[in-house]
Design a protein around this motif. Structure first.
Motif, short mmCIF file in Angstrom:
data_model
loop_
_atom_site.label_atom_id
_atom_site.label_comp_id
_atom_site.label_asym_id
_atom_site.label_seq_id
_atom_site.Cartn_x
_atom_site.Cartn_y
_atom_site.Cartn_z
N ALA A 108 -46.16 0.06 1.21
CA ALA A 108 -47.25 0.56 0.42
C ALA A 108 -46.90 0.89 -0.92
CB ALA A 108 -47.89 2.06 1.09
N SER A 109 -45.64 1.09 -1.23
CA SER A 109 -45.23 1.62 -2.53
C SER A 109 -45.28 0.31 -3.39
CB SER A 109 -43.83 2.40 -2.51
OG SER A 109 -43.51 3.03 -3.75
N GLN A 110 -44.54 -0.63 -3.08
CA GLN A 110 -44.30 -1.81 -3.76
C GLN A 110 -45.86 -2.41 -4.18
OE1 GLN A 110 -42.85 -5.63 -1.38
NE2 GLN A 110 -41.74 -3.89 -0.39
N GLU A 111 -46.64 -2.68 -3.10
CA GLU A 111 -47.92 -3.21 -3.45
C GLU A 111 -48.66 -2.38 -4.20
OE1 GLU A 111 -48.73 -5.98 -1.62
OE2 GLU A 111 -46.92 -6.05 -0.39
N THR A 112 -48.73 -1.26 -4.33
CA THR A 112 -49.25 -0.28 -5.22
C THR A 112 -48.63 -0.49 -6.87
OG1 THR A 112 -50.02 1.18 -3.38
CG2 THR A 112 -50.19 1.73 -5.79
N ILE A 113 -47.47 -0.33 -6.90
CA ILE A 113 -46.72 -0.26 -8.02
C ILE A 113 -46.91 -1.51 -8.83
CG2 ILE A 113 -44.60 -0.49 -8.91
CD1 ILE A 113 -43.69 1.60 -7.09
N VAL A 114 -46.90 -2.72 -8.06
CA VAL A 114 -47.21 -4.05 -8.68
C VAL A 114 -48.53 -4.13 -9.34
CG1 VAL A 114 -47.88 -5.66 -7.05
CG2 VAL A 114 -46.46 -6.49 -8.59
N GLU A 115 -49.48 -3.52 -8.97
CA GLU A 115 -50.71 -3.41 -9.66
C GLU A 115 -50.87 -2.48 -10.76
OE1 GLU A 115 -53.56 -4.99 -8.77
OE2 GLU A 115 -52.61 -5.99 -7.06
N ILE A 116 -49.88 -1.43 -10.55
CA ILE A 116 -50.09 -0.28 -11.75
C ILE A 116 -49.19 -0.53 -12.80
CG2 ILE A 116 -49.34 2.05 -12.26
CD1 ILE A 116 -50.28 2.50 -9.31
N LEU A 117 -48.09 -1.28 -12.61
CA LEU A 117 -46.95 -1.47 -13.69
C LEU A 117 -47.55 -2.20 -14.90
CD1 LEU A 117 -43.83 -0.65 -13.65
CD2 LEU A 117 -43.56 -2.96 -12.55
N PRO A 118 -48.47 -2.82 -14.81
CA PRO A 118 -48.65 -3.35 -16.15
C PRO A 118 -49.48 -2.64 -17.05
CG PRO A 118 -49.46 -5.06 -14.38
CD PRO A 118 -49.00 -3.64 -13.89
N HIS A 119 -50.13 -1.38 -16.53
CA HIS A 119 -51.06 -0.51 -17.05
C HIS A 119 -50.35 0.81 -17.68
CE1 HIS A 119 -54.05 -3.48 -15.77
NE2 HIS A 119 -53.54 -3.17 -14.40
N VAL A 120 -49.12 1.12 -17.41
CA VAL A 120 -48.47 2.34 -17.53
C VAL A 120 -47.26 2.14 -18.22
CG1 VAL A 120 -49.73 3.79 -15.76
CG2 VAL A 120 -47.42 2.76 -15.36
N ASP A 121 -46.63 2.93 -18.87
CA ASP A 121 -45.49 2.99 -19.42
C ASP A 121 -44.14 2.84 -18.31
OD1 ASP A 121 -46.56 2.62 -21.99
OD2 ASP A 121 -46.31 4.94 -22.50
N THR A 122 -44.24 3.96 -17.58
CA THR A 122 -43.33 4.05 -16.62
C THR A 122 -43.65 4.30 -15.11
OG1 THR A 122 -42.37 5.28 -18.36
CG2 THR A 122 -41.04 5.33 -16.26
N VAL A 123 -43.04 3.77 -14.26
CA VAL A 123 -43.34 4.05 -12.95
C VAL A 123 -42.14 4.63 -12.34
CG1 VAL A 123 -43.83 3.04 -10.58
CG2 VAL A 123 -45.26 2.32 -12.59
N VAL A 124 -42.10 5.64 -11.81
CA VAL A 124 -41.12 6.20 -11.12
C VAL A 124 -41.37 6.25 -9.57
CG1 VAL A 124 -39.51 8.41 -10.91
CG2 VAL A 124 -40.55 8.09 -13.14
N ASP A 125 -40.48 5.37 -8.76
CA ASP A 125 -40.80 5.21 -7.48
C ASP A 125 -39.57 5.91 -6.60
OD1 ASP A 125 -41.58 4.30 -5.13
OD2 ASP A 125 -40.43 2.22 -5.25
N LEU A 126 -40.23 6.86 -5.84
CA LEU A 126 -39.57 7.85 -5.08
C LEU A 126 -39.11 7.07 -3.53
CD1 LEU A 126 -40.93 9.65 -7.20
CD2 LEU A 126 -40.54 11.29 -5.44
#
Lengths: 348, 348, 348, 348
Positions: free
Chosen positions: C82-100
């Motif tokens: 679930a994490s990768q699926e969500t992060i790939v969508e968000i990544l273009p819109h935010v400065d930083t993603v910290v994935d736990l």
């Protein structure tokens, strides 16, 4: 009845003492005839352990006030040092002494002095003691007069490792045991370090690099393998009352697989009532042997082909101490070793 | 042997089920002949409870697959609702059913519906059930066919209060019970609210103002006193597996003192093997009755002369459930009520 | 304030999520602007975690309903997959993603598939992720866009071992890690195996021989030493909520002593705010780092001259997860890595 | 900075002492300038509490060696008796003393002697102490010189009951409080009765009928209602480190319902940062206030119309002791009472 043996429990105010009392409640051939307690002589058993108040047990006495000629067997649940001093006095008067302390475990008095920081005063008696790792001492235990019960860590370490060593399946060098124990192993005493508030919600190692049970393990490994050994043992204290795990990563001898180890253990213990090699892949849990005299063990393939992981669990107070003591006495009498000890693990 | 009765345990995958199994290990006149488990039919007992793996127990079955004519007694450790549906089918085929659920505790089917949110489908059978608060039902239990075992809170509340009410020492109005219980009382199930991480290191009340055991207590108090009663009951869940305390502040009848209450309890239970009124001032502790069928109780002077504090402890799974179930069956057979149940509290 | 960054916590209904919330309460440059929760979207934060009810937090939302352009950093506390699926969508819109989660920890997508049983769908993004073992990644973390936070076992294993490996003090082969963890590491979910009654009063190993964190440790050891490695890792679950110990028996390179190892660790972490090498002989305890972002470690002489015992402790939820995540973000922004994280261990 | 006040913690080797240290870490206007410890003078703070080792705290001293003219406020975390003796010496030299002991709580020296078994040597100072139940003492606390912090049970009892008594909603007679506490309330000391093995896996009442905090509750109830009162208080010790519940069944005044009580509490605490009246039906849990200065409370309809159940929870070490002490000092200085105390409950 004429054939009921009479037992004295020395040190009945400690946890291994009350565990002997608990287990003897259901022993058909052994009854409690006397209890001693160093600082609590004169007190009722129920004042020392409220769970025993209704049993009609004898009051605690000074051991010197006991009429030893009426006693068949003494279970000595005393601190090391005090144990040898007391046992040497009692031994001439009773048929059997089962010592739960460390005083007669190490055969070499110099090693004892080195490990326990005090001279062993009775080296000649030391030689006569039978080291009671029950499943490995059935013959010497027969008619034994003085039985030295193993420490809890040695019990939980040696039971799974001895067959593997004897069958020449694993390397003797590099035995590194990581262990977990419940708090009852530290005994019953007023100590800040043992208080609930200091121990709850956390865990820590102790005795790192120098735990007293390590030389005891060495001694038995050497006896079985004939090779000089220095095991590594790191115990960890976790917030539970009872239970012990040993986890050992072992190096396989060439051509051996983890399943050879499982088969070795199954063969070694096929006729042992208390030792179970679990189904393939099933992980031993302390809670399943809690309050019982049982040992559950298993072997797992590690991530490299030449190592395996050996895990065993016991209840430190039962198979690790008082239960094995009774098992040893049963064996010494030629009785079914199961007498008084056939309870299942107390779960949940 | 001809005189060994055969028992089936219905719901052997739950905690009260495995507690019946544990206790029956030492019962000289009763053996386990069948186990059932709703969702786990077909599994081995050792897969459901690893501590039982070496016992040679029968596999779990669907209850419909059991040959009931071979069974003497069924211990029904089922959820309410499921229990009545199953029992009504089994009852014609066995000598005795001991129900550990709530389904036959309340005599009034309307009250049952009100409390448990479902119609009671067998009101005519309801009337035949004996409410098995053992110490207060020895006569009706003789040859009972259907025994409804009390809830754990009613057991721990009624044992200390009934003698005081019967002897007219305390007011029936204003009975406010504050209780503490271990987590096993909630059963064995996957539930976030019951997970270790949600329950460790904290405590909370639950069922406040409407716990289902309160009407059950009312019913028995009314039966003994003849007076309409509405007790207040507030249970609290604390991070331990087993154990229950009830603490009740009671209003003394005019001229009575707390010591009259102690004497009343001592008289009431002088011939009861499992109930102990502790020494004056000694506080009951759950750990001392843990895993046993015992109830420890005491009465204390409160800060005002006209109130006293009554405290009782049991193990919710043993005297509060499976132990009392076996005690009840023993009584139904005219056996010593102690059979299989004479273990001391598991401490430490 | 203009310079307060806005954070979203994805998966705020889990334990690592609420731990981020707890830690951000005292962060001077970061505030919570959005919370998401898969199955609990629409609920108030206080209904999901009652300890947060008074904070005025935003309600939980579906992540698709968040206005991502208003968010500076997303802390992704989601299950792997679930994490990768969500992060790939968000990544273009935010400065930083910290994935736990584990989704961007392993550099090799084939290894990921092998370990996690599912294809990694974004191998090209995988390559861009910075592995955030903070003390060993300060430079790459600067201005990082996607940070993969290490697992708790890798954190607690690598922190003490990497300096020793880098300084060529210990053998790379035969790294056998025995670990202990509290129950929060298993996440927040309804599961029989995680229930209080199944876990209290006992301990057991799990993931024996195949824990998912082992290949992650290999990867980093290989990166530092340039040598192919296969560590052995045996985690044990014990009845406490938080805390982790790793105990590793290491083989010393010729001529090295345990004190060389202590000196190596002290040198490596002399400027690290969260890592302490304890005084000689002092044993690390999990309770002393509980709830803090700290790691305590020490090295002990083993019984043979050529081995030493390395022990480290962390709080699995803090330095092992959410605390390190915030530390990593601090580093990515060029801030003091201590921001929001300067609390001491929660003891007692 | 000139406007940072300097604090001394007397009795820094106990749990309330280290809790003051923990909380002051985040206090913007107060810093620790001195620590004392009776038997541990000369030791480093980190040797007494390992979680504080990295803070750079002053070593523990004998209180007589402290330069009191450099200290603004002393937090006295001493045993009763020792507390008064020390405070009377210090009081002339510092601006404020916040006493966490029982020595200045009871206004009547005869009552003190009766309850604590020793003469109060400074009755004239007793009269000057402000009883610091913070939410009920904001005005008297302003510029207070000597603040007597309430006991944990009085805090957790009075916070929910005082509004109900003041608003004349419940009867003053028959206040029966049943309470639960974690083990830290008993302090830090070597004691068999407080050892992990004696306390784990069980629960028991203590101080039954004569707990020292009961007269303290009486005193405040009488101060607010003007009526002579004798509360009943039964504390129970359960196996957790922190947390306290009070459960009180109250008799409603004629015409009042439980919801009137909820409204009374909501009105009383609408401007209080630390007290929350939970949503209707929501049960307070100690774990949600753990480590915080918060009190959660609620009122429930009981089974009879004329009674209600009032439940409150705190952390006994925080709002029940050290947290309230700091809150009181904040109020004495005219600061926001939240300073240093705005952490959420430590969960999980």
């Amino acid at each position: 009845m004429a054939n009921i043996k009479k037992a004295a429990v020395l040190g009945a105010s400690g946890y291994t003492g009350v565990e002997v009392i608990r287990l003897l409640q259901h022993h058909p051939k052994l009854e409690i005839a006397a209890l001693t307690g160093h600082s609590r002589a004169g007190e009722r058993a129920g004042d020392v352990f409220a769970n025993t108040a209704h049993l009609g047990l004898p009051d605690l006495q000074d051991w010197k006030d006991i009429s030893w000629s009426d006693i068949d067997v003494a279970f000595a649940c005393l601190p090391h040092g005090a144990s040898q001093e007391t046992i040497v006095e009692i031994l001439p008067h009773v048929d059997t002494v089962v010592d739960l302390s460390a005083d007669f475990r190490l055969r070499d008095p110099d090693l004892y002095e080195n490990v326990y920081g005090r001279t062993h005063n009775f080296p000649e008696i030391l030689e006569t003691a039978v080291y009671g790792l029950s499943e490995w001492a059935r013959e010497p235990l027969a008619n034994a007069k003085l039985i030295a019960c193993p420490g809890c860590f040695p019990t939980c370490t040696l039971l799974p490792l001895l067959p593997l060593l004897k069958d020449d399946l694993i390397e003797t060098s590099s035995l590194a045991v990581s262990a977990i124990t419940g708090v009852t192993g530290a005994g019953r005493k007023a100590s800040l370090g043992l208080s609930f508030t200091e121990l709850a919600e956390g865990a820590h190692a102790y005795g790192v690099g120098n735990h007293r049970h390590a030389p005891e393990i060495d001694q038995i490994v050497e006896r079985v393998t004939g090779q000089k050994t220095t095991v590594s043992l790191t115990p960890h204290l976790v917030p539970m009352n009872r239970g012990m795990i040993t986890t050992t990563v072992v190096s396989l001898k060439k051509g051996r697989g983890y399943n050879d180890l499982r088969e070795s253990l199954k063969a070694a213990y096929q006729n042992s009532k208390f030792v179970t090699v679990l189904s393939e892949g099933e992980v031993p849990q302390t809670r399943h042997v809690r309050g019982s005299n049982r040992c559950h063990m298993n072997v797992f393939q590690d991530r490299t082909a030449d190592t395996a992981i050996v895990i065993a669990v016991i209840d430190n107070l039962t198979k690790g101490s008082s239960g094995q003591a009774i098992q040893n006495y049963n064996l010494s009498q030629g009785w079914d070793e199961n007498l008084g000890l056939d309870m299942i693990g107390f779960f949940p």
